[in-house]
Design a protein around this motif. Structure first.
Motif, PDB file in Angstrom:
ATOM      1  N   GLU A   1       4.863  40.682 -41.198  1.00 12.93           N
ATOM      2  CA  GLU A   1       6.152  40.077 -41.496  1.00 12.93           C
ATOM      3  C   GLU A   1       7.037  40.136 -40.262  1.00 12.93           C
ATOM      4  OE1 GLU A   1       7.729  42.299 -44.737  1.00 12.93           O
ATOM      5  OE2 GLU A   1       6.439  41.357 -46.255  1.00 12.93           O
ATOM      6  N   LEU A   2       8.042  39.273 -40.236  1.00 15.13           N
ATOM      7  CA  LEU A   2       9.014  39.312 -39.152  1.00 15.13           C
ATOM      8  C   LEU A   2       9.894  40.550 -39.314  1.00 15.13           C
ATOM      9  CD1 LEU A   2      10.167  35.575 -39.110  1.00 15.13           C
ATOM     10  CD2 LEU A   2       8.550  36.683 -37.559  1.00 15.13           C
ATOM     11  N   ASP A   3      10.066  41.293 -38.222  1.00 22.11           N
ATOM     12  CA  ASP A   3      10.921  42.474 -38.292  1.00 22.11           C
ATOM     13  C   ASP A   3      12.267  42.178 -37.633  1.00 22.11           C
ATOM     14  OD1 ASP A   3      10.549  42.615 -35.520  1.00 22.11           O
ATOM     15  OD2 ASP A   3       8.947  44.095 -35.679  1.00 22.11           O
ATOM     16  N   GLU A   4      13.073  43.206 -37.511  1.00 20.24           N
ATOM     17  CA  GLU A   4      14.423  43.047 -36.981  1.00 20.24           C
ATOM     18  C   GLU A   4      14.421  42.473 -35.570  1.00 20.24           C
ATOM     19  OE1 GLU A   4      18.406  45.854 -36.222  1.00 20.24           O
ATOM     20  OE2 GLU A   4      16.565  46.722 -37.039  1.00 20.24           O
ATOM     21  N   ALA A   5      13.476  42.954 -34.733  1.00 16.02           N
ATOM     22  CA  ALA A   5      13.392  42.464 -33.358  1.00 16.02           C
ATOM     23  C   ALA A   5      12.972  40.999 -33.321  1.00 16.02           C
ATOM     24  CB  ALA A   5      12.413  43.312 -32.556  1.00 16.02           C
ATOM     25  N   ASP A   6      12.058  40.614 -34.214  1.00 20.42           N
ATOM     26  CA  ASP A   6      11.614  39.222 -34.281  1.00 20.42           C
ATOM     27  C   ASP A   6      12.764  38.306 -34.666  1.00 20.42           C
ATOM     28  OD1 ASP A   6       8.976  40.042 -33.740  1.00 20.42           O
ATOM     29  OD2 ASP A   6       8.584  40.385 -35.870  1.00 20.42           O
ATOM     30  N   GLU A   7      13.530  38.722 -35.672  1.00 14.25           N
ATOM     31  CA  GLU A   7      14.664  37.921 -36.122  1.00 14.25           C
ATOM     32  C   GLU A   7      15.703  37.789 -35.007  1.00 14.25           C
ATOM     33  OE1 GLU A   7      14.851  36.260 -38.749  1.00 14.25           O
ATOM     34  OE2 GLU A   7      13.524  37.162 -40.254  1.00 14.25           O
ATOM     35  N   ALA A   8      15.894  38.867 -34.264  1.00 14.14           N
ATOM     36  CA  ALA A   8      16.855  38.829 -33.155  1.00 14.14           C
ATOM     37  C   ALA A   8      16.394  37.860 -32.074  1.00 14.14           C
ATOM     38  CB  ALA A   8      17.037  40.230 -32.569  1.00 14.14           C
ATOM     39  N   SER A   9      15.090  37.847 -31.830  1.00 11.61           N
ATOM     40  CA  SER A   9      14.539  36.934 -30.829  1.00 11.61           C
ATOM     41  C   SER A   9      14.749  35.486 -31.239  1.00 11.61           C
ATOM     42  CB  SER A   9      13.041  37.207 -30.646  1.00 11.61           C
ATOM     43  OG  SER A   9      12.463  36.273 -29.762  1.00 11.61           O
ATOM     44  N   ILE A  10      14.532  35.180 -32.516  1.00 12.96           N
ATOM     45  CA  ILE A  10      14.729  33.818 -33.024  1.00 12.96           C
ATOM     46  C   ILE A  10      16.197  33.422 -32.942  1.00 12.96           C
ATOM     47  CG2 ILE A  10      14.640  32.407 -35.120  1.00 12.96           C
ATOM     48  CD1 ILE A  10      12.127  34.048 -35.898  1.00 12.96           C
ATOM     49  N   ASP A  11      17.064  34.314 -33.382  1.00 12.93           N
ATOM     50  CA  ASP A  11      18.503  34.034 -33.349  1.00 12.93           C
ATOM     51  C   ASP A  11      18.986  33.798 -31.913  1.00 12.93           C
ATOM     52  OD1 ASP A  11      18.641  34.273 -36.078  1.00 12.93           O
ATOM     53  OD2 ASP A  11      19.356  36.350 -36.052  1.00 12.93           O
ATOM     54  N   LYS A  12      18.425  34.569 -30.985  1.00 13.72           N
ATOM     55  CA  LYS A  12      18.849  34.417 -29.591  1.00 13.72           C
ATOM     56  C   LYS A  12      18.450  33.049 -29.047  1.00 13.72           C
ATOM     57  CE  LYS A  12      18.767  36.652 -25.083  1.00 13.72           C
ATOM     58  NZ  LYS A  12      18.340  37.832 -24.304  1.00 13.72           N
ATOM     59  N   GLN A  13      17.232  32.602 -29.369  1.00 12.05           N
ATOM     60  CA  GLN A  13      16.788  31.283 -28.911  1.00 12.05           C
ATOM     61  C   GLN A  13      17.699  30.187 -29.457  1.00 12.05           C
ATOM     62  OE1 GLN A  13      12.355  30.604 -28.824  1.00 12.05           O
ATOM     63  NE2 GLN A  13      12.313  32.607 -29.813  1.00 12.05           N
ATOM     64  N   ILE A  14      18.080  30.313 -30.717  1.00 19.27           N
ATOM     65  CA  ILE A  14      18.963  29.315 -31.322  1.00 19.27           C
ATOM     66  C   ILE A  14      20.354  29.390 -30.695  1.00 19.27           C
ATOM     67  CG2 ILE A  14      20.101  28.623 -33.456  1.00 19.27           C
ATOM     68  CD1 ILE A  14      17.594  29.520 -34.960  1.00 19.27           C
ATOM     69  N   ASP A  15      20.834  30.605 -30.432  1.00 27.48           N
ATOM     70  CA  ASP A  15      22.150  30.766 -29.812  1.00 27.48           C
ATOM     71  C   ASP A  15      22.174  30.170 -28.404  1.00 27.48           C
ATOM     72  OD1 ASP A  15      23.219  32.007 -32.013  1.00 27.48           O
ATOM     73  OD2 ASP A  15      22.901  34.048 -31.262  1.00 27.48           O
ATOM     74  N   GLU A  16      21.086  30.327 -27.668  1.00 30.48           N
ATOM     75  CA  GLU A  16      21.021  29.754 -26.322  1.00 30.48           C
ATOM     76  C   GLU A  16      21.077  28.232 -26.374  1.00 30.48           C
ATOM     77  OE1 GLU A  16      17.450  31.457 -24.788  1.00 30.48           O
ATOM     78  OE2 GLU A  16      18.433  33.294 -24.090  1.00 30.48           O
TER      79      GLU A  16
ATOM     80  N   GLU B   1      12.269  50.122 -33.058  1.00 27.73           N
ATOM     81  CA  GLU B   1      12.382  48.744 -33.543  1.00 27.73           C
ATOM     82  C   GLU B   1      13.804  48.226 -33.400  1.00 27.73           C
ATOM     83  OE1 GLU B   1      12.399  46.565 -37.834  1.00 27.73           O
ATOM     84  OE2 GLU B   1      10.667  47.848 -37.446  1.00 27.73           O
ATOM     85  N   SER B   2      14.799  49.043 -33.752  1.00 28.77           N
ATOM     86  CA  SER B   2      16.190  48.602 -33.636  1.00 28.77           C
ATOM     87  C   SER B   2      16.584  48.436 -32.171  1.00 28.77           C
ATOM     88  CB  SER B   2      17.132  49.576 -34.338  1.00 28.77           C
ATOM     89  OG  SER B   2      17.094  50.864 -33.736  1.00 28.77           O
TER      90      SER B   2
END
Length: 559
Positions: free
Chosen positions: A165-180, A427-428
Motif C-alpha cells: 500500500e502507499l505509505d505516508e512517504a509515498d503520498e508526500a511524494s505524489i503531493d509534491k509532484q502535483i504541487d510542483e 517513515e515519517s
C-alpha cells in the motif's frame, strides 16, 4: 296590425343575428388558433433549448476530456482496460522522454536523429526498438507508450496482490509532484487543470493525474521491494565466489593526488600557428617542471600535504587535507577520472602504502602526482536519509544571500521540529524529505542514500555518517558547503563488495522477472486499431499545436 314587424325589419334582425353568430364562431376559432400557435412556439423553443443544451454539454464534455477517459481503446489482459486518456498521457510522457534525450545528446554535440521542432508525423529519421529493429519515431513513441502502460498496470496489480500500500512517504511524494506542477501552472498564469490540459492533453486533470501517479508509485514500490527481497535471498558463498573471481572490481584504495595542468590558451587573431604552438609547448613544459619538483619533494603523506598547502597559500579557504584526498575509490572510478596507468599502479599488488608515482596524460599535458595511503581493502557501507535546504544556487553554485541562508536554517529547524512532534519514525522522516528536501538526487525516495562509503560525501556529511558513536535513529542538523542537512541515520550495512554484488545480481534478476510478468497472458496488451489510431491522431495533433505555440513564442519547455 300596428305590432307586427315589416319584412324589412325582420330581415335586418335576422341579418344581425347571423353576423353575431359568425363573430362568435370566429372568436372561438381565433382562440383555438392562438392556443395552437402558443403550443407550437413552446415546442419549438423546448427543442431549441434541448439542442443548445446537448451541444453545450457535448462541448463541455469534450473540453474536459470526458470522452477520452470513457473511450476504451484496448486492455492489459482481460481485467484492465486502457482508455484513450491513458494512452494520451503515456504517449506525451514517451514523447517528452525522447525530447529530453535529444536535448542531452545535443549538449555533447551528438544527434540521435529526432528533430524536436517537427511534429511526430513529419519526422524523417528512424531509431531502433527493443528488439533491435529499425522503426520510425512515430512507431517508437507509440510502442513505448503502450509498453509503459503495460508495465505500470502489471506491477501495480502485482503490488496490490502482494498487499503493498502507499505509505505516508509515498503520498508526500505524489503531493509534491502535483504541487510542483501547480507552481508551474501559477507561474504561467493557468489553473492546475488548465495547465495539465495544455501540457498533457484534454483528458488530464488533477484527479486523473493523481490516479496515474498512485499507480506508478505503487508499481515502483513493488519493483524496489522485490529487488530488495532478491538481494537478501542470495547465498553468501555465491556472493563471495563472484568477489574472489574479480576483486579489483570491488576493492577500494585510498590515496593523495595533486594535479598539474598547463594553462588553457587561446590563439590570438594575429598569431600564426607556429607561435601559438610554441606557447602551448612552453606551458606544458612549465607544468612538467612544477610536477617534477613537487614529486621530488614528497617523501611521505605529511610532506605531500605541506607541498599542496604551500602551492595554494594564496587561495582562500584552501584545505589540503580535503582537496588532495582520494578516499575509498574503485579502480574503475580512477580510470575514468584520471587514466588507466594511475589506476593500475594504485591497485598493483607490488604498490605499497607510502609509494608515490607521477603519471602523464599525453593528450592534455596534465601531470598527476599520487601517493598510496591505504591499499586494497573493504569497508562497511551505511544507509542514511537527509533533508537538504540549499544555501547555494543550484545552477551557478554561488552562495545565496544572507537572508536566504538564514531562511534555509529556519526551514531546517522547522523540518526537524515537525518530525519530533510527529511519531518520530523513519517513515515519517522519509515523508518530510519527499515533501521538503531540495536534493534532487534523493527527494523522491525519502532522502535515502542506501550504500554510502567513507569519502563519498562532502566532509561534514561523511564525518557524521561514519562517526564511531553513530547509532540507528540518530537525528541531527549539520551544515555543509551545500546547505543545511537534517540527518537521519538508518544503520550500518554489510561490506561494500557484498552490498554491490547483491545489488548487481538483483538488478539483473528483477529485470528478467519483470519481463516474465509482462509476458503472462493476464498482462498481454491488446488494442483496437481504429480506436488507437483515433487516440494517436488526437495526441499528435496536440503535439503539433504545442510546437506551433513554441515557434510563435520561442518559449516552451518539455515536462
Amino acid at each position: 296590425m300596428a305590432n307586427e314587424k315589416t319584412k324589412a325589419e325582420q330581415y335586418r334582425e335576422e341579418r344581425k343575428a347571423r353576423i353575431a353568430e359568425t363573430a362568435k364562431k370566429n372568436a372561438k376559432n381565433m382562440g383555438k388558433s392562438n392556443t395552437a400557435k402558443r403550443i407550437a412556439s413552446k415546442v419549438v423553443l423546448i427543442v431549441l433549448i434541448v439542442a443548445i443544451a446537448v451541444t453545450a454539454v457535448g462541448y463541455c464534455l469534450n473540453y474536459y476530456g470526458v470522452p477520452e477517459r470513457m473511450l476504451k481503446i484496448g486492455g492489459v489482459g482481460d481485467a484492465q482496460s486502457i482508455s484513450a486518456a491513458e494512452y494520451e498521457f503515456y504517449y506525451m510522457s514517451a514523447y517528452n522522454d525522447v525530447c529530453t534525450m535529444q536535448q542531452q545528446y545535443a549538449q555533447y554535440g551528438q544527434d540521435m536523429g529526432f528533430d524536436t521542432s517537427l511534429p511526430i508525423e513529419e519526422q524523417t529519421g528512424t531509431t531502433t526498438n527493443e528488439d533491435g529493429e529499425e522503426v520510425s519515431w512515430q512507431e517508437f513513441i507509440h510502442d513505448r507508450a503502450l509498453s509503459q502502460i503495460q508495465i505500470y498496470k502489471a506491477l501495480y496489480t502485482e503490488a496490490v496482490n502482494a498487499g503493498l500500500e502507499l505509505d505516508e512517504a509515498d503520498e508526500a511524494s505524489i503531493d509534491k509532484q502535483i504541487d510542483e506542477l501547480r507552481e508551474q501552472a501559477d507561474s504561467n498564469g493557468y489553473s492546475l487543470n488548465a495547465f495539465l490540459k495544455k501540457t498533457y492533453g484534454g483528458a488530464v486533470n488533477k484527479r486523473f493525474l493523481k490516479k496515474q501517479l498512485e499507480i506508478q508509485v505503487l508499481a515502483r514500490k513493488y519493483y524496489t521491494t522485490r529487488t530488495e527481497e532478491l538481494a537478501d535471498s542470495y547465498d553468501q558463498a555465491d556472493i563471495d565466489a563472484v568477489y574472489n573471481a574479480d576483486k579489483d572490481s570491488y576493492d577500494l584504495v585510498s590515496y593523495r593526488i595533486y594535479t598539474f595542468a598547463p594553462a588553457s590558451l587561446t590563439q590570438g587573431d594575429d598569431e600564426d600557428d607556429k607561435t601559438f604552438e610554441a606557447r602551448e609547448a612552453k606551458e606544458k613544459a612549465n607544468a612538467k617542471i612544477k610536477a617534477e619538483a613537487f614529486f621530488k619533494a614528497v617523501t611521505d603523506e605529511k610532506s605531500f600535504l605541506s607541498q599542496a598547502a604551500a602551492l595554494n597559500k594564496d587561495v582562500e579557504d584552501y584545505d589540503a587535507e580535503t582537496e588532495t584526498k582520494g578516499a575509498q575509490t574503485l579502480k574503475s572510478d580512477i580510470s575514468q577520472s584520471y587514466n588507466d596507468e594511475l589506476a593500475n599502479w594504485l591497485f598493483d599488488a607490488n604498490t605499497k602504502v607510502g609509494d608515490k608515482k607521477m603519471v602523464t596524460d599525453s593528450d592534455s599535458g596534465t601531470y598527476y602526482i599520487a601517493l598510496l595511503t591505504q591499499g586494497k581493502h573493504q569497508v562497511n557501507t551505511v544507509a542514511v536519509r537527509h533533508i537538504l535546504f540549499l544555501t547555494v544556487d543550484q545552477s551557478s553554485g554561488e552562495a545565496l544571500s544572507d537572508d536566504e541562508i538564514k531562511e534555509a536554517k529556519e526551514n531546517a529547524d522547522k523540518a526537524l521540529k515537525t518530525w519530533q512532534e510527529g511519531d518520530k519514525t523513519e517513515e515519517s522522516f522519509a515523508a518530510i524529505a519527499n515533501d521538503l528536501s531540495e536534493d534532487t538526487g534523493s527527494n523522491t525516495n525519502g532522502g535515502l542514500y542506501s550504500s554510502v562509503v567513507p569519502g563519498q560525501m562532502v566532509t561534514e556529511f561523511d564525518a557524521w555518517c561514519f562517526d564511531s558513536s553513530r547509532k540507528p535513529g540518530d537525528v541531527e542538523i549539520i551544515e555543509t558547503d551545500y546547505g543545511y542537512h537534517v540527518m537521519y541515520f538508518v544503520g550500518v550495512n554489510g561490506e561494500y563488495y557484498d552490498e554491490t554484488i547483491r545489488a548487481e545480481k538483483a538488478s539483473e534478476d528483477i529485470e528478467t522477472e519483470s519481463n516474465e510478468i509482462t509476458e503472462k497472458d493476464e498482462y498481454k496488451v491488446g488494442v483496437g486499431p481504429r480506436r488507437t489510431a483515433y487516440a494517436e491522431k488526437k495526441v499528435m495533433k496536440k503535439i503539433k499545436r504545442l510546437l506551433e505555440i513554441y515557434a510563435a513564442n520561442s518559449q516552451y519547455s518539455y515536462y
